[in-house]
Design an enzyme around this catalytic site. Structure first.
Site, PDB file in Angstrom:
ATOM      1  N   TYR A   1       0.836  -1.216   0.000  1.00  0.00           N
ATOM      2  CA  TYR A   1       0.000   0.000   0.000  1.00  0.00           C
ATOM      3  C   TYR A   1       0.867   1.261   0.000  1.00  0.00           C
ATOM      4  O   TYR A   1       0.576   2.226  -0.713  1.00  0.00           O
ATOM      5  CB  TYR A   1      -0.890  -0.058   1.248  1.00  0.00           C
ATOM      6  CG  TYR A   1      -1.751   1.148   1.558  1.00  0.00           C
ATOM      7  CD1 TYR A   1      -2.611   1.691   0.615  1.00  0.00           C
ATOM      8  CD2 TYR A   1      -1.732   1.721   2.844  1.00  0.00           C
ATOM      9  CE1 TYR A   1      -3.418   2.791   0.928  1.00  0.00           C
ATOM     10  CE2 TYR A   1      -2.534   2.814   3.162  1.00  0.00           C
ATOM     11  CZ  TYR A   1      -3.370   3.350   2.199  1.00  0.00           C
ATOM     12  OH  TYR A   1      -4.161   4.429   2.512  1.00  0.00           O
TER      13      TYR A   1
ATOM     14  N   ASP B   1      12.877 -13.018  -0.368  1.00  0.00           N
ATOM     15  CA  ASP B   1      12.404 -12.947   1.014  1.00  0.00           C
ATOM     16  C   ASP B   1      13.535 -12.497   1.935  1.00  0.00           C
ATOM     17  O   ASP B   1      14.553 -13.193   2.042  1.00  0.00           O
ATOM     18  CB  ASP B   1      11.910 -14.350   1.414  1.00  0.00           C
ATOM     19  CG  ASP B   1      11.270 -14.357   2.781  1.00  0.00           C
ATOM     20  OD1 ASP B   1      11.536 -13.451   3.584  1.00  0.00           O
ATOM     21  OD2 ASP B   1      10.496 -15.296   3.039  1.00  0.00           O
TER      22      ASP B   1
ATOM     23  N   THR C   1       5.417   2.401  14.276  1.00  0.00           N
ATOM     24  CA  THR C   1       4.000   2.728  14.427  1.00  0.00           C
ATOM     25  C   THR C   1       3.756   3.491  15.721  1.00  0.00           C
ATOM     26  O   THR C   1       4.427   3.249  16.733  1.00  0.00           O
ATOM     27  CB  THR C   1       3.131   1.449  14.389  1.00  0.00           C
ATOM     28  OG1 THR C   1       1.793   1.776  14.740  1.00  0.00           O
ATOM     29  CG2 THR C   1       3.616   0.387  15.347  1.00  0.00           C
TER      30      THR C   1
ATOM     31  N   HIS D   1       1.889  -4.804  16.838  1.00  0.00           N
ATOM     32  CA  HIS D   1       2.548  -3.598  17.343  1.00  0.00           C
ATOM     33  C   HIS D   1       3.791  -3.972  18.149  1.00  0.00           C
ATOM     34  O   HIS D   1       4.803  -3.276  18.114  1.00  0.00           O
ATOM     35  CB  HIS D   1       1.576  -2.777  18.203  1.00  0.00           C
ATOM     36  CG  HIS D   1       0.449  -2.133  17.422  1.00  0.00           C
ATOM     37  ND1 HIS D   1      -0.794  -2.686  17.316  1.00  0.00           N
ATOM     38  CD2 HIS D   1       0.402  -0.973  16.708  1.00  0.00           C
ATOM     39  CE1 HIS D   1      -1.578  -1.897  16.585  1.00  0.00           C
ATOM     40  NE2 HIS D   1      -0.878  -0.850  16.192  1.00  0.00           N
TER      41      HIS D   1
HETATM   42  N1  USQ Z   1     -11.786   0.562  14.400  1.00  0.00           N
HETATM   43  C1  USQ Z   1     -13.154   0.703  14.410  1.00  0.00           C
HETATM   44  N2  USQ Z   1     -13.850   0.184  13.369  1.00  0.00           N
HETATM   45  C2  USQ Z   1     -13.256  -0.431  12.323  1.00  0.00           C
HETATM   46  C3  USQ Z   1     -11.854  -0.558  12.298  1.00  0.00           C
HETATM   47  C4  USQ Z   1     -11.140  -0.057  13.363  1.00  0.00           C
HETATM   48  O1  USQ Z   1     -13.737   1.277  15.347  1.00  0.00           O
HETATM   49  O2  USQ Z   1     -13.974  -0.876  11.411  1.00  0.00           O
HETATM   50  C5  USQ Z   1     -10.995   1.148  15.496  1.00  0.00           C
HETATM   51  C6  USQ Z   1     -10.101   0.151  16.214  1.00  0.00           C
HETATM   52  O3  USQ Z   1     -10.778  -0.474  17.271  1.00  0.00           O
HETATM   53  C7  USQ Z   1      -8.958   1.042  16.666  1.00  0.00           C
HETATM   54  C8  USQ Z   1      -8.888   2.128  15.617  1.00  0.00           C
HETATM   55  O4  USQ Z   1     -10.120   2.087  14.920  1.00  0.00           O
HETATM   56  O5  USQ Z   1      -9.255   1.644  17.877  1.00  0.00           O
HETATM   57  C9  USQ Z   1      -7.772   1.961  14.617  1.00  0.00           C
HETATM   58  O6  USQ Z   1      -7.856   0.712  13.985  1.00  0.00           O
HETATM   59  P1  USQ Z   1      -7.124   0.442  12.585  1.00  0.00           P
HETATM   60  O7  USQ Z   1      -7.444  -0.949  12.178  1.00  0.00           O
HETATM   61  O8  USQ Z   1      -7.418   1.529  11.638  1.00  0.00           O
HETATM   62  O9  USQ Z   1      -5.597   0.650  12.988  1.00  0.00           O
HETATM   63  P2  USQ Z   1      -4.552  -0.272  13.763  1.00  0.00           P
HETATM   64  O10 USQ Z   1      -5.057  -1.626  14.048  1.00  0.00           O
HETATM   65  O11 USQ Z   1      -4.067   0.512  14.940  1.00  0.00           O
HETATM   66  O12 USQ Z   1      -3.371  -0.418  12.721  1.00  0.00           O
HETATM   67  C10 USQ Z   1      -3.189   0.491  11.640  1.00  0.00           C
HETATM   68  C11 USQ Z   1      -2.322  -0.176  10.591  1.00  0.00           C
HETATM   69  C12 USQ Z   1      -0.936  -0.445  11.179  1.00  0.00           C
HETATM   70  C13 USQ Z   1      -0.345   0.830  11.737  1.00  0.00           C
HETATM   71  C14 USQ Z   1      -1.300   1.479  12.730  1.00  0.00           C
HETATM   72  C15 USQ Z   1      -0.853   2.839  13.187  1.00  0.00           C
HETATM   73  O13 USQ Z   1      -2.934  -1.375  10.155  1.00  0.00           O
HETATM   74  O14 USQ Z   1      -0.099  -0.995  10.156  1.00  0.00           O
HETATM   75  O15 USQ Z   1       0.872   0.546  12.386  1.00  0.00           O
HETATM   76  O16 USQ Z   1      -2.579   1.680  12.091  1.00  0.00           O
HETATM   77  S1  USQ Z   1      -1.370   3.155  14.850  1.00  0.00           S
HETATM   78  O17 USQ Z   1      -2.783   2.867  14.974  1.00  0.00           O
HETATM   79  O18 USQ Z   1      -1.094   4.543  15.138  1.00  0.00           O
HETATM   80  O19 USQ Z   1      -0.609   2.261  15.693  1.00  0.00           O
END
Ligand code: USQ
Length: 388
Positions: free
Chosen positions: A11, A74, A145, A183
């Protein structure tokens, strides 16, 4: 500059390659297509039809006369391949995106946890040793992250924390409390990278990035065949990207819990600008430098409300659905993370507004036939009981 991008099929990897190539850098991409395998294991596909790298590189070259070199292999299992790539291409900087990026995917099972940490931690260790063998002066720009920090009840600094303890003071890596095995893999990477800065005089920039949203960059829009991989499923889709597809379909937005979770966010175009800033301003020898890479913060509910407002502007009805949270995370918490280093180096952010959301919904509509509504609702809960 000679720049090698690890994870060039992803992405962020592919848009970064085109962006830097257009700026006149000598770019090579490396990938092993394992993300495509993980997608098929999770029974999901991106919204966008993504050509393989050979094809996209040829299209890019025909359209812009810019060349991108390709290395397929890889890095987590084949250290000789990585070593040879670095000794052939002789990069001055390596941008490392080659990691399993999904928190929910890493929490599906013991196998997924181990696969995530094996791929991510060993890939980074192999990179460290390949650089040590070839040229420790190479600047590593590593995608970390914001989730490494978790959601502590105190201000989050950019990587380091000054502490006073029993009358003495020191500077330590900011304490980490990550919310998933994914994470955690990034925390382990950061610890390994900080160690080689201290011990072997490496130069590393760790980009603690927030949640990225967006589907297009100035380069992907040159030709549809150059599009990047965009996910909206429960595993690989990030929150706003998912909401946009849900809004297009007119189904309730999947807010988990009460939606009070606050996160740092940024536009995919800002990811490219931030990486370029890191590239043009390398870390010093022996420096483990951390940038908190996000431009704005929102609660999940605020995001959903923004999407709903944008939909109203185009006469579309969308409800905000409140789903039981499949994750273990705080719904209501303090969040104040510093993020000034990149702005101090010249970052001019793209801010999120309703017009941008409407534009994204229109872009999604181009791929409407590829949407599979069955992969949207969260079906996997990561509490103890569901761990396999
Ligand atoms: N969430 C919802 N509804 C959804 C999807 C997610 O409420 O349909 C909530 C989750 O519970 C969470 C938040 O939105 O509280 C963020 O979820 P996410 O899936 O957008 O993000 P996350 O799992 O934290 O991971 C994503 C990327 C990852 C990156 C990270 C940055 O997949 O690669 O490292 O964002 S961070 O969140 O700042 O750690």
């Amino acid at each position: 500059m000679k720049v090698l991008i690890l994870g060039g099929d992803g992405y962020l990897g592919w848009p970064t390659a085109m962006y830097l190539s257009k700026k006149g850098h000598d770019v090579a991409v490396l990938d092993n297509y394992i993300k495509r395998f993980w997608e098929s294991q999770a029974e999901v596909e991106p919204l966008t039809p993504v050509n393989n790298l050979n094809k996209r590189i040829k299209i890019w070259e025909n359209l812009t006369q810019n060349k991108i070199k390709l290395f397929l292999g890889d890095i987590s299992e084949n250290s000789r391949f990585l070593n040879n790539t670095i000794s052939d291409f002789k990069p001055e900087a390596i941008i490392h995106y080659a990691e399993q990026p999904s928190a929910p995917f890493s929490m599906i099972s013991q196998h997924n946890c181990i696969e995530t940490q094996r791929n991510n931690v060993l890939g980074t260790l192999n990179l460290i040793f390949a650089i040590q063998r070839n040229n420790p002066d190479i600047h590593i720009i590593k995608l970390g992250t914001m989730g490494e920090y978790g959601t502590p009840n105190i201000d989050i600094e950019e990587g380091w924390l000054k502490i006073n303890h029993n009358g003495r003071s020191d500077k330590v890596l900011y304490p980490k409390r990550p919310p998933s095995f994914y994470h955690l893999s990034k925390v382990h990477d950061s610890a390994n990278l900080e160690f080689v800065c201290r011990s072997w005089d490496f130069r590393v920039t760790d980009l603690n990035q927030g949640i990225v949203y967006g589907i297009e960059t100035d380069e992907t829009i040159i030709d549809d065949r150059l599009c990047t991989s965009f996910h909206y499923d429960q595993y690989f889709g990030t929150v706003l990207n998912r909401f946009i597809v849900q809004a297009y379909l007119g189904i309730p937005l999947t807010v988990y819990g009460k939606g009070g979770q606050t996160r740092g966010m940024l536009n995919i175009k800002d990811t490219l600008k931030c990486v370029e800033i890191a590239l043009n301003n390398p870390a010093s020898k022996g420096e483990f430098r951390v940038f908190n890479q996000f431009t704005e913060q929102f609660t999940v509910l605020e995001l959903a409300k923004k999407v709903k407002k944008a939909c109203i502007m185009i006469g579309k009805e969308v409800d905000i659905g409140l789903y039981p949270n499949p994750r273990k995370e705080l719904d209501n918490h303090y969040f104040n993370a510093k993020h000034s280093a990149l702005v101090d180096l010249g970052l001019e952010p793209e801010y999120l507004n309703e017009d941008f959301i409407i534009k994204m919904i229109n872009t999604v509509s181009k791929y409407s036939e590829r949407i599979d509504p069955s992969i949207i609702e969260p079906t996997h809960f990561w509490n103890n009981k569901s761990a396999r």
